[in-house]
Structures are given as structure tokens and as C-alpha cells.
Design a protein around this motif. Structure first.
Motif, PDB file in Angstrom:
ATOM      1  N   LYS A  11      25.547 -35.648 -45.532  1.00  0.00           N
ATOM      2  CA  LYS A  11      24.681 -36.025 -46.644  1.00  0.00           C
ATOM      3  C   LYS A  11      23.213 -35.842 -46.261  1.00  0.00           C
ATOM      4  CE  LYS A  11      23.900 -39.652 -49.941  1.00  0.00           C
ATOM      5  NZ  LYS A  11      24.376 -40.863 -50.556  1.00  0.00           N
ATOM      6  N   GLU A  12      22.464 -35.239 -47.162  1.00  0.00           N
ATOM      7  CA  GLU A  12      21.031 -35.006 -47.002  1.00  0.00           C
ATOM      8  C   GLU A  12      20.677 -34.019 -45.883  1.00  0.00           C
ATOM      9  OE1 GLU A  12      18.876 -36.077 -49.311  1.00  0.00           O
ATOM     10  OE2 GLU A  12      20.562 -37.061 -50.289  1.00  0.00           O
ATOM     11  N   GLU A  13      21.648 -33.264 -45.404  1.00  0.00           N
ATOM     12  CA  GLU A  13      21.376 -32.240 -44.382  1.00  0.00           C
ATOM     13  C   GLU A  13      21.264 -30.901 -45.084  1.00  0.00           C
ATOM     14  OE1 GLU A  13      20.010 -30.558 -41.781  1.00  0.00           O
ATOM     15  OE2 GLU A  13      20.826 -32.293 -40.705  1.00  0.00           O
ATOM     16  N   HIS A  14      20.080 -30.340 -45.104  1.00  0.00           N
ATOM     17  CA  HIS A  14      19.839 -29.099 -45.837  1.00  0.00           C
ATOM     18  C   HIS A  14      19.553 -27.910 -44.927  1.00  0.00           C
ATOM     19  CE1 HIS A  14      19.840 -31.523 -49.422  1.00  0.00           C
ATOM     20  NE2 HIS A  14      18.943 -32.311 -48.876  1.00  0.00           N
ATOM     21  N   ARG A  15      19.509 -28.149 -43.625  1.00  0.00           N
ATOM     22  CA  ARG A  15      19.216 -27.059 -42.698  1.00  0.00           C
ATOM     23  C   ARG A  15      20.438 -26.157 -42.526  1.00  0.00           C
ATOM     24  NH1 ARG A  15      17.452 -30.472 -37.617  1.00  0.00           N
ATOM     25  NH2 ARG A  15      19.205 -31.692 -38.404  1.00  0.00           N
ATOM     26  N   ILE A  16      20.197 -24.990 -41.957  1.00  0.00           N
ATOM     27  CA  ILE A  16      21.261 -24.057 -41.592  1.00  0.00           C
ATOM     28  C   ILE A  16      21.051 -23.709 -40.120  1.00  0.00           C
ATOM     29  CG2 ILE A  16      19.939 -22.087 -42.489  1.00  0.00           C
ATOM     30  CD1 ILE A  16      22.754 -20.837 -43.172  1.00  0.00           C
ATOM     31  N   ALA A  17      22.136 -23.534 -39.409  1.00  0.00           N
ATOM     32  CA  ALA A  17      22.075 -23.382 -37.950  1.00  0.00           C
ATOM     33  C   ALA A  17      21.370 -22.114 -37.480  1.00  0.00           C
ATOM     34  CB  ALA A  17      23.477 -23.454 -37.357  1.00  0.00           C
ATOM     35  N   LEU A  18      21.457 -21.042 -38.231  1.00  0.00           N
ATOM     36  CA  LEU A  18      20.831 -19.787 -37.805  1.00  0.00           C
ATOM     37  C   LEU A  18      19.888 -19.256 -38.880  1.00  0.00           C
ATOM     38  CD1 LEU A  18      23.854 -17.800 -36.270  1.00  0.00           C
ATOM     39  CD2 LEU A  18      22.124 -19.154 -35.061  1.00  0.00           C
ATOM     40  N   ALA A  19      18.689 -18.909 -38.455  1.00  0.00           N
ATOM     41  CA  ALA A  19      17.741 -18.226 -39.336  1.00  0.00           C
ATOM     42  C   ALA A  19      18.124 -16.749 -39.384  1.00  0.00           C
ATOM     43  CB  ALA A  19      16.324 -18.390 -38.794  1.00  0.00           C
ATOM     44  N   GLY A  42      19.711 -24.737 -49.232  1.00  0.00           N
ATOM     45  CA  GLY A  42      18.983 -25.994 -49.040  1.00  0.00           C
ATOM     46  C   GLY A  42      17.734 -25.824 -48.204  1.00  0.00           C
ATOM     47  N   ALA A  43      17.708 -24.787 -47.385  1.00  0.00           N
ATOM     48  CA  ALA A  43      16.551 -24.484 -46.548  1.00  0.00           C
ATOM     49  C   ALA A  43      15.684 -23.385 -47.170  1.00  0.00           C
ATOM     50  CB  ALA A  43      17.018 -24.051 -45.162  1.00  0.00           C
ATOM     51  N   VAL A  74      24.287 -27.211 -37.378  1.00  0.00           N
ATOM     52  CA  VAL A  74      23.124 -28.025 -37.053  1.00  0.00           C
ATOM     53  C   VAL A  74      23.600 -29.374 -36.525  1.00  0.00           C
ATOM     54  CG1 VAL A  74      21.114 -29.236 -38.009  1.00  0.00           C
ATOM     55  CG2 VAL A  74      21.658 -26.912 -38.773  1.00  0.00           C
ATOM     56  N   LYS A  75      24.498 -30.002 -37.222  1.00  0.00           N
ATOM     57  CA  LYS A  75      25.008 -31.323 -36.877  1.00  0.00           C
ATOM     58  C   LYS A  75      26.430 -31.213 -36.335  1.00  0.00           C
ATOM     59  CE  LYS A  75      23.130 -34.591 -37.453  1.00  0.00           C
ATOM     60  NZ  LYS A  75      22.329 -35.285 -36.475  1.00  0.00           N
ATOM     61  N   GLU A  76      26.859 -32.299 -35.712  1.00  0.00           N
ATOM     62  CA  GLU A  76      28.219 -32.356 -35.168  1.00  0.00           C
ATOM     63  C   GLU A  76      29.242 -32.220 -36.309  1.00  0.00           C
ATOM     64  OE1 GLU A  76      27.176 -36.301 -36.726  1.00  0.00           O
ATOM     65  OE2 GLU A  76      26.101 -34.929 -35.400  1.00  0.00           O
TER      66      GLU A  76
END
Length: 88
Positions: A11-19, A42-43, A74-76
Motif C-alpha cells: 500500500k502506498e508504494e509507487h516506486r519501481i525497482a528499475l529505471a 506510479g513513478a 523495491v520492497k520485500e
């Protein structure tokens, strides 16, 4: 290696692991990169930014996890993702 990047489900995680630049470096090194459809929105990164540097867009998390040899997040991993992991 086939590297998979799923959409984050926390929830509320909008990043992505790789640009896109990281995807470009991986594909230049001979790896395949799979990005879940819409994972970067989201990013502020559209799918075409990834396809333009060599990534393939995969519809659905299950297909992405199944086809990937390594997952980058990004997250576990969260409980709904535990069953998608496999040995190797």
C-alpha cells in the motif's frame, strides 16, 4: 538471465525497482528484462519508456513471476507473493 520487475503491491508504494537506464544496461549486457504492465506508472514511467530500451511488457503478475529467473522489487515480497516464489 531473465529479470522480472513486478508492480509493487505494498500500500502506498509507487516506486519501481528499475529505471529505464538500468533496464538498458541489463539488456546491453545480454539479459532479458520483463516489466509487469503498468508497473512504472506510479513513478511516472510509462511502459513505452521500458520497451524503447529493450524490455518486454508482461500482462499480469503471475505470468511475470513464472517467466522470470530473478525478481527485482523495491520492497520485500508480501504474503500474496510468497506462493509465486520457487527454488532456483
Amino acid at each position: 538471465m531473465i529479470v522480472g520487475v513486478p508492480k509493487e503491491i505494498k500500500k502506498e508504494e509507487h516506486r519501481i525497482a528499475l529505471a529505464p537506464a538500468a533496464v538498458e544496461a541489463l539488456t546491453a549486457a545480454g539479459h532479458r528484462v520483463l516489466i509487469q504492465k503498468g508497473a512504472g506508472l506510479g513513478a511516472g514511467i510509462e511502459d513505452r519508456a521500458y520497451t524503447s530500451v529493450g524490455a518486454k511488457i508482461v500482462t499480469g503478475a503471475d505470468a511475470l513471476w513464472r517467466r522470470s529467473e530473478m525478481i527485482v522489487k523495491v520492497k520485500e515480497p508480501l504474503r500474496p507473493e510468497f506462493g509465486k516464489m520457487r527454488e532456483g
